[in-house]
Design an enzyme around this catalytic site. Structure first.
Site, PDB file in Angstrom:
ATOM      1  N   ARG A   1       0.831  -1.206   0.000  1.00 57.10           N
ATOM      2  CA  ARG A   1       0.000   0.000   0.000  1.00 57.10           C
ATOM      3  C   ARG A   1       0.868   1.260   0.000  1.00 57.10           C
ATOM      4  O   ARG A   1       0.546   2.256  -0.670  1.00 57.10           O
ATOM      5  CB  ARG A   1      -0.960  -0.022   1.186  1.00 57.10           C
ATOM      6  CG  ARG A   1      -2.077   0.981   1.084  1.00 57.10           C
ATOM      7  CD  ARG A   1      -3.142   0.761   2.125  1.00 57.10           C
ATOM      8  NE  ARG A   1      -2.627   0.936   3.476  1.00 57.10           N
ATOM      9  CZ  ARG A   1      -3.328   0.674   4.587  1.00 57.10           C
ATOM     10  NH1 ARG A   1      -4.575   0.226   4.499  1.00 57.10           N
ATOM     11  NH2 ARG A   1      -2.793   0.856   5.772  1.00 57.10           N
TER      12      ARG A   1
ATOM     13  N   LYS B   1      -2.910   6.459   0.993  1.00 58.07           N
ATOM     14  CA  LYS B   1      -2.684   6.845   2.390  1.00 58.07           C
ATOM     15  C   LYS B   1      -1.679   7.998   2.444  1.00 58.07           C
ATOM     16  O   LYS B   1      -0.537   7.828   2.835  1.00 58.07           O
ATOM     17  CB  LYS B   1      -2.195   5.639   3.206  1.00 58.07           C
ATOM     18  CG  LYS B   1      -2.566   5.756   4.687  1.00 58.07           C
ATOM     19  CD  LYS B   1      -2.345   4.452   5.421  1.00 58.07           C
ATOM     20  CE  LYS B   1      -2.663   4.593   6.888  1.00 58.07           C
ATOM     21  NZ  LYS B   1      -4.115   4.615   7.169  1.00 58.07           N
TER      22      LYS B   1
HETATM   23  C1  LIG Z   1      -5.217   3.852   7.469  1.00 55.47           C
HETATM   24  C2  LIG Z   1      -6.621   4.156   7.118  1.00 55.47           C
HETATM   25  C3  LIG Z   1      -7.647   3.226   7.310  1.00 55.47           C
HETATM   26  C4  LIG Z   1      -7.438   1.901   7.988  1.00 55.47           C
HETATM   27  O1  LIG Z   1      -6.586   1.033   7.293  1.00 55.47           O
HETATM   28  P1  LIG Z   1      -5.972  -0.207   8.053  1.00 55.47           P
HETATM   29  O2  LIG Z   1      -5.063  -0.794   7.054  1.00 55.47           O
HETATM   30  O3  LIG Z   1      -7.072  -1.101   8.418  1.00 55.47           O
HETATM   31  O4  LIG Z   1      -5.279   0.326   9.258  1.00 55.47           O
HETATM   32  C5  LIG Z   1      -8.924   3.567   6.888  1.00 55.47           C
HETATM   33  N1  LIG Z   1      -9.197   4.770   6.341  1.00 55.47           N
HETATM   34  C6  LIG Z   1      -8.240   5.693   6.153  1.00 55.47           C
HETATM   35  C7  LIG Z   1      -8.603   6.998   5.559  1.00 55.47           C
HETATM   36  C8  LIG Z   1      -6.921   5.421   6.527  1.00 55.47           C
HETATM   37  O5  LIG Z   1      -5.986   6.349   6.356  1.00 55.47           O
END
Ligand SMILES: *Cc1c(COP(=O)(O)O)cnc(C)c1O
Length: 343
Positions: A80, A183
């Protein structure tokens, strides 16, 4: 000895022994450096500081019932991060380098790994920023990758207490065809104002609708949305939400225990039909939602309120939660091969 009271940990920063960093120009990473000082020296002209050329990850290390240390699906975080970096046009570490640094940061900070039974864990924060000085708006040539960690508590309270959240229709976290699915730190900056207003009104989180049509559900500021109705686990499909690894894991677990999994656009009208609703993400796995207010304007009184359960975690959500955390703490067999051991 760290003198930390593990039972009092929340989701906040604690200084640990070390952080790791490496820089990359032209595909060449410098040898990983371990630093005891978590202040770094950076040009005031670095692209990461001006144009939000930054992306990050979040994952956890757990001390298991058997004493072993487990990471939960770190390769998924590596992939990711690579996707986010590609979007920003900067270089990212390979999956091997990423996972190796996850293991190393845990080893170097093992005193800060909470003991089994504390329901706490060591949170890892891989961070990638555009590092070289620049003025022009362009992807940074040089990136700095940092692996940071901090011990954190498991729950908001100490039980899986349900929270109140709000749909604030006059705000969006991401744009249609924008970067909601990556992210990147900028998404967080974009959602802070509405989150702050929501906090003032007593809500713990904002649930955003899809920004293009405002008719279906997207996700929360930092976690995905899921709902349970009958035997179904339902979660939104949308181009503007972050693909949560926790959500992906919950879907797999739900299917494994015989539930139907529906990943599809979720119209707002369905909110009144759900039996359980929750947030999901690495930080707490599941946070059940008790009351969900839908407001045309966050700042006004007008609202439609949906209520789920009695303030505690619903039965089906709890079953999924127990299976994920059971795997993470080595309490139950991991049938999915999600666990990466740190030795
Ligand atoms: C990091 C994040 C999540 C959760 O992702 P995980 O991989 O389950 O920790 C969900 N929504 C947003 C906007 C994020 O930045």
């Amino acid at each position: 000895m760290t003198g930390i009271d593990w039972s009092k940990l929340t989701f906040s920063y604690t200084k640990t022994n070390t952080m790791l960093c490496s820089r990359c120009i032209g595909g060449q990473w410098t040898p990983v450096e371990s630093r005891t000082d978590d202040n770094i020296s950076i040009s005031a002209f670095a692209g990461g500081l001006h144009y939000a050329i930054e992306c990050f990850e979040g994952l956890k290390a757990f001390r298991g019932k058997d004493g072993k240390v487990r990471l939960f699906r770190p390769e998924e975080n590596a992939k990711r991060l690579q996707r986010s970096a590609k979007y920003l046009g900067i270089e990212a570490p390979s999956t091997e380098m990423f996972v190796e640094m996850c293991k190393r940061i845990v080893r170097e900070n093992i005193d800060f790994l909470p003991p089994y039974g504390s329901h706490a864990s060591l949170y890892l924060r891989p961070t990638l920023i555009g590092f070289n000085p620049q003025l022009g708006v362009q992807s940074s040539k040089e990136s700095l990758f940092m692996m940071l960690c901090s011990p954190v508590g498991a729950y908001t309270g100490g039980t899986l207490e349900a929270i109140d959240v709000v749909i604030a229709r006059n705000y969006d976290r991401a744009a249609p065809n924008g970067c909601g699915a990556y992210k990147v730190g900028g998404n967080y900056a974009a959602s802070l104002y509405s989150l702050n207003v929501a906090h003032e009104f007593g809500y713990k989180a904002v649930l955003y609708l899809d920004p293009a049509t405002k008719t279906t559900i997207d996700e929360f500021n930092s976690s995905n949305f899921f709902a349970i109705r009958g035997n179904s686990y339902i979660t939104p499909k949308s181009d503007s939400i972050l693909p949560s690894i926790t959500n992906m894991s919950l879907e797999t677990v739900a299917a494994y225990v015989g539930m139907d999994v529906e990943r599809r656009p979720v119209p707002v009208e369905e909110l009144s039909t759900f039996e359980e609703v929750g947030e999901c993400g690495t930080a707490v796995v599941i946070t059940p939602v008790h009351r969900l207010a839908d407001k045309p304007f966050l700042e006004s009184e007008e609202e439609t309120v949906y209520t789920y359960g009695d303030g505690l975690c619903g039965e089906k959500s709890l079953r999924l939660y127990n299976m994920i955390t059971g795997i993470q703490y080595g309490e139950i067999e991991d049938p999915f091969g999600w666990t990466v051991f740190v030795d």
